[in-house]
Scaffold this active site. Structure first.
Site, PDB file in Angstrom:
ATOM      1  N   ASP A 136       0.827  -1.215   0.000  1.00  0.00           N
ATOM      2  CA  ASP A 136       0.000   0.000   0.000  1.00  0.00           C
ATOM      3  C   ASP A 136       0.861   1.266   0.000  1.00  0.00           C
ATOM      4  OD1 ASP A 136      -2.487  -1.067  -0.168  1.00  0.00           O
ATOM      5  OD2 ASP A 136      -3.116  -0.618   1.881  1.00  0.00           O
ATOM      6  N   ASP A 195       3.397  -9.077   9.646  1.00  0.00           N
ATOM      7  CA  ASP A 195       3.626  -7.653   9.409  1.00  0.00           C
ATOM      8  C   ASP A 195       5.044  -7.445   8.901  1.00  0.00           C
ATOM      9  OD1 ASP A 195       1.088  -6.969  10.114  1.00  0.00           O
ATOM     10  OD2 ASP A 195       1.588  -6.188  12.101  1.00  0.00           O
ATOM     11  N   ASP A 197       7.726  -6.053   9.833  1.00  0.00           N
ATOM     12  CA  ASP A 197       8.941  -6.163  10.645  1.00  0.00           C
ATOM     13  C   ASP A 197       9.092  -7.544  11.281  1.00  0.00           C
ATOM     14  OD1 ASP A 197       6.627  -5.351  12.132  1.00  0.00           O
ATOM     15  OD2 ASP A 197       7.901  -5.091  13.883  1.00  0.00           O
ATOM     16  N   ASP A 289      -7.899  -7.306  13.522  1.00  0.00           N
ATOM     17  CA  ASP A 289      -7.494  -8.644  13.957  1.00  0.00           C
ATOM     18  C   ASP A 289      -8.364  -9.148  15.109  1.00  0.00           C
ATOM     19  OD1 ASP A 289      -6.537  -6.701  15.669  1.00  0.00           O
ATOM     20  OD2 ASP A 289      -4.424  -7.138  15.314  1.00  0.00           O
TER      21      ASP A 289
END
Length: 533
Positions: A136, A195, A197, A289
Site C-alpha cells: 500500500d 507484518d 517487521d 485482527d
C-alpha cells in the site's frame, strides 16, 4: 523622598492584593469542599476501589490458571492432536495444505527486504505455498524497490505475487481483504500473516499447520512475539515488560481455558474456511485482527496459542511511534466492545461462560477498566486526597492491591525486575493516553478510526549485518510538547508541595517522582534513556 516613598508603597499594595486573593481563594475552597468536593471524591474513591478489586481478581485468577497450566504440563501437543506432515507416495505434494503467506506493508523502506526475505525463506513444498506481498506504499520509490525485490525472489523460483491497489481504504484490513479476492487464493487452505517487521523462522509452517490439519475445530494458531530491540532504550524495556505479560499469561490463559484470545494481527495462521465463515476482514475499527477473532469465536471456532514458537519483530523505539500505536490498541478494542456487546449477548452458538469471559474479562476489565482505573485512581484521585484529608483511602486499596498486581505483571519478565519502579511510572503516564483513547472508542468520537502506521527502523537487520545502528534523534526543540502530560505533571507537583506544607507527608515523594515522569514524557525524552541490563 516622594519618589522613594511611592516606590515602597507599590510592592506593599501588590502584596496586599495578593494576600486578599489568596484569602478569597481559600474561603471559596472551604465553602465548596464540604458540600461538594468531599462527597464527589468519596464517590470517586469508592468506584476506583471497585475497579481495583475487579482488576485484582482478574490478575489473581489468571495467575492461578497459568500456574496450573505449568504444573500439569498442559502443552498444546497434549490438548490437541499434532503429527508431523509426511510425504505420500501416491498423492505426492498434494497431501500438503496449500498455504498463502500475506505480507502487508506501507512505505517500509527499512524492513521490506527483511520481511519479504523471511517469508520467502519459509520451508514448505514449493508448489504448495504462495507468498503475497500487499503493498500500500504511497512513495513511488519505495513501491518500486518492493516490486524489484519481489521480482528478484520470483527469479529464484519462489511463487511470489506483488499486489497493489489504487487506494488505502480500510488500511491493513482493506489490503488483506483485497488480497483474499485474488483468484489463486481459492485453492489455498490456510493463510499465514506477517507484518513488515516480522521474521518467522523457516520451520514456522511445519510447527503450526499440522495443528490445523489434524484438528478441524481449530481456526487460528498464534505464535509469540520475540523483540529484537528490547535493549535499545528504557522505553523498549518497559514495552517488553507489558507485552511479555500479555503473551506469557493473558494469551496462554485464554488458549487453555476458553480456546479464545485476541488475534495479534500477525505471526499467526488462519484456516481460510473459518476466516470466510466469520465474515472475512472488516475495517469498522482499528483492530481488525481482534474483530475477526471475536466473530470467529462466536461461530464456535477455537484458537490455539503456541508459547514456544517465537517470531522476531521490532518494538517502537520512538515515543511518537509508541503513542500512536497505543492509541490504536486502546481506542480500537473499546470501539469494538461498543459495536459487538449485543451481538455477543444474543449469540446462540457459544456457552454462557464464554460470553461472560469475552464481555467481562476480555473486553470490560482488560480493555476498559484497566486503562481508566490506572490513570484516574493513581494519577488523579489518590493525589486529590492530599488536598482533601477528610477522604481516606484504605491501605489495601492504595498499597496492597496495586503492589500484588505489579508483582504478578513483572513475573513475565524476570530479567527486568530491577526496573519495576520505572515500569510503574511509565505505565501510569501511558495510562493517560490509553484512557483518552478508550473514551474516544467508547463514544466513537473524533480520531476513533485514526490509523498511523508504526514506524519501523530495521535495527534488527543492521545489527545482524554486524554494523551498529546509527543513533536516532529522539527529540528536537521544535517537536510538539504534550500539554496533557504537562498539565498532569503540574497537578501532581502541586499536590506534592501541598502535602509537604499542610498534609501528613505521606505521598509527596511519590507525587514528585510521578510528576517528573509526566514531565519527561511531555517533552518526549523517554526514548533517550538506555538502561543497564
Amino acid at each position: 523622598m516622594d519618589r522613594f516613598s511611592s516606590s515602597t508603597i507599590l510592592p506593599e499594595a501588590f502584596q496586599g492584593a495578593k494576600d486578599d486573593f489568596t484569602m478569597q481563594l481559600a474561603l471559596v475552597w472551604n465553602q465548596i469542599k464540604a458540600p461538594l468536593i468531599v462527597p464527589l471524591l468519596r464517590l470517586a474513591v469508592f468506584l476506583c476501589l471497585i475497579m481495583s478489586v475487579m482488576m485484582f481478581i482478574e490478575r489473581v485468577y489468571m495467575g492461578i490458571v497459568i500456574t496450573l497450566v505449568k504444573l500439569f504440563g498442559r502443552k498444546p501437543e497434549k490438548r490437541y492432536k499434532w503429527e508431523p506432515m509426511k510425504d505420500d507416495i501416491e498423492l505426492g505434494n498434494s497431501c500438503y495444505p496449500m498455504v498463502l503467506v500475506q505480507v502487508p506493508m506501507y512505505n517500509e523502506r527499512e524492513v521490506y527486504q527483511l520481511s519479504i526475505g523471511a517469508a520467502c525463506g519459509l520451508s514448505w513444498p514449493s508448489d504448495r505455498i504462495i507468498i503475497q506481498v500487499l503493498d500500500d506504499s504511497t512513495d513511488p520509490t519505495i513501491k518500486e524497490l518492493v516490486q524489484l525485490e519481489c521480482q528478484r525472489w520470483a527469479s529464484k523460483g519462489v511463487n511470489i505475487k506483488y499486489e497493489v491497489r489504487d487506494n488505502r481504504n480500510g488500511y491493513k484490513a482493506g489490503a488483506l481483504k483485497e488480497g483474499m479476492k485474488r483468484s489463486y487464493v481459492k485453492q489455498c487452505d490456510c493463510v499465514a500473516i506477517f507484518d513488515a517487521d516480522f521474521q518467522p523462522e523457516p520451520d514456522f509452517l511445519w510447527r503450526t499447520v499440522p495443528f490445523l490439519v489434524h484438528n478441524p475445530e481449530l481456526a487460528l494458531i498464534q505464535a509469540r512475539w520475540k523483540f529484537v530491540n528490547a535493549d535499545e532504550c528504557l522505553m523498549t524495556r518497559m514495552q517488553e515488560m507489558s507485552l511479555d505479560y500479555h503473551f506469557t499469561v493473558e494469551q496462554e490463559v485464554g488458549s487453555s481455558t476458553y480456546a479464545f484470545f485476541g488475534f495479534n494481527g500477525t505471526a499467526g495462521v488462519w484456516r481460510i474456511s473459518a476466516l470466510n465463515e466469520a465474515g472475512g476482514w472488516k475495517d469498522r475499527t482499528t483492530v481488525e485482527d481482534m474483530d475477526l477473532a471475536v466473530r470467529a469465536s462466536l461461530k464456535g471456532w477455537k484458537f490455539l496459542y503456541l508459547s514456544d514458537l517465537k517470531v522476531k519483530n521490532e518494538l517502537p523505539s520512538t515515543f511518537k511511534a509508541y503513542r500512536y500505536q497505543q492509541h490504536r490498541w486502546s481506542c480500537g478494542p473499546a470501539n469494538l466492545f461498543r459495536k459487538m456487546v449485543m451481538e455477543i449477548i444474543n449469540n446462540k452458538k457459544v456457552s454462557l461462560w464464554k460470553k461472560i469471559h469475552v464481555i467481562y474479562s476480555f473486553f470490560f476489565v482488560r480493555k476498559v477498566v484497566a486503562h481508566i482505573n490506572t490513570f484516574v485512581f493513581y494519577c488523579i484521585v489518590l493525589p486529590a486526597t492530599v488536598l482533601v484529608p477528610e477522604v481516606v483511602v484504605p491501605k489495601w486499596g492504595a498499597v496492597y492491591i496495586p503492589s500484588i498486581i505489579t508483582i504478578l505483571n513483572a513475573v513475565g519478565t524476570p530479567r527486568s525486575l530491577h526496573l519495576m519502579v520505572f515500569w510503574i511510572l511509565f505505565e501510569n503516564v501511558m495510562s493517560l493516553h490509553r484512557t483518552k483513547a478508550t473514551i474516544i472508542g467508547l463514544l466513537e468520537a473524533s480520531r476513533v478510526n485514526e490509523w498511523v502506521v508504526t514506524e519501523k527502523l530495521g535495527d534488527a537487520l543492521k545489527t545482524k549485518a554486524g554494523g551498529k545502528a546509527p543513533k536516532k534523534p529522539r527529540f528536537r526543540i521544535g517537536d510538539r510538547i504534550h500539554l496533557l502530560e504537562l498539565g498532569v505533571a503540574f497537578y501532581l507537583f502541586f499536590c506534592g508541595c501541598y502535602d509537604i506544607m499542610f498534609g501528613k507527608n505521606h505521598f509527596f515523594i511519590f507525587l514528585f517522582i510521578q510528576s517528573l515522569a509526566f514531565l519527561i514524557m511531555a517533552f518526549g525524552y523517554v526514548g533517550t534513556i538506555v538502561p543497564n541490563s
